[in-house]
Design an enzyme around this catalytic site. Sequence first.
Site, PDB file in Angstrom:
ATOM      1  N   GLU A  47       0.834  -1.208   0.000  1.00 49.83           N
ATOM      2  CA  GLU A  47       0.000   0.000   0.000  1.00 49.83           C
ATOM      3  C   GLU A  47       0.864   1.252   0.000  1.00 49.83           C
ATOM      4  O   GLU A  47       1.079   1.866   1.038  1.00 49.83           O
ATOM      5  CB  GLU A  47      -0.937  -0.013   1.212  1.00 49.83           C
ATOM      6  CG  GLU A  47      -1.936  -1.141   1.202  1.00 49.83           C
ATOM      7  CD  GLU A  47      -3.096  -0.899   0.245  1.00 49.83           C
ATOM      8  OE1 GLU A  47      -3.016   0.015  -0.592  1.00 49.83           O
ATOM      9  OE2 GLU A  47      -4.085  -1.639   0.339  1.00 49.83           O
ATOM     10  N   HIS A  49       0.157   3.900  -2.126  1.00 56.54           N
ATOM     11  CA  HIS A  49      -0.611   5.035  -2.627  1.00 56.54           C
ATOM     12  C   HIS A  49      -1.765   5.445  -1.713  1.00 56.54           C
ATOM     13  O   HIS A  49      -2.173   6.601  -1.721  1.00 56.54           O
ATOM     14  CB  HIS A  49      -1.189   4.724  -4.011  1.00 56.54           C
ATOM     15  CG  HIS A  49      -0.193   4.785  -5.113  1.00 56.54           C
ATOM     16  ND1 HIS A  49       0.324   3.676  -5.700  1.00 56.54           N
ATOM     17  CD2 HIS A  49       0.413   5.838  -5.725  1.00 56.54           C
ATOM     18  CE1 HIS A  49       1.194   4.021  -6.635  1.00 56.54           C
ATOM     19  NE2 HIS A  49       1.272   5.338  -6.664  1.00 56.54           N
ATOM     20  N   CYS A 118      -0.879  10.924  -7.558  1.00 51.02           N
ATOM     21  CA  CYS A 118       0.428  10.477  -8.047  1.00 51.02           C
ATOM     22  C   CYS A 118       0.512  10.821  -9.528  1.00 51.02           C
ATOM     23  O   CYS A 118      -0.434  10.529 -10.274  1.00 51.02           O
ATOM     24  CB  CYS A 118       0.568   8.964  -7.834  1.00 51.02           C
ATOM     25  SG  CYS A 118       1.961   8.241  -8.731  1.00 51.02           S
TER      26      CYS A 118
END
Length: 130
Positions: A47, A49, A118
């Site tokens: 994980e 993001h 992102c």
Amino acid sequence: MVELNQVYKCSVCGNIVQVVHASIGTLVCCEKPMELLVPKDADAGLEKHVPVIEAKGDGILVKVGDVPHPMEEKHWIEWIEVLLNGGGSFRKFLKPGMAPEAEFPVKPAEVLVAREFCNIHGLWKSKSRA
Ligand SMILES: [Fe+2]
């Protein structure tokens, strides 16, 4: 129909906009309808993001994510924001080389959701707090 706080991207030029007042029109850029970015809340692997919200002092610290996301010249977290239960919001813009985290002066219970963008992998949100 657009909704408040939705994020849209132009598939031609890369412009990204967030809705701060919703109405009936279709958002258009470079003569094409803009693409709605639907935030994801689960990575396929580690994980890196999904935003993680922690209490810190009188406010919160939002980290991206459980495993820190890269902050390199070609791959970094552009911004982190929190949307609040009362309708307000805070956003911090980041640059390569900075830590993938942001502090905000709100209580954890005031946060509806945390989101981050992102530059390669798009829009993400924190998991449901229900
Ligand atoms: Fe990424």
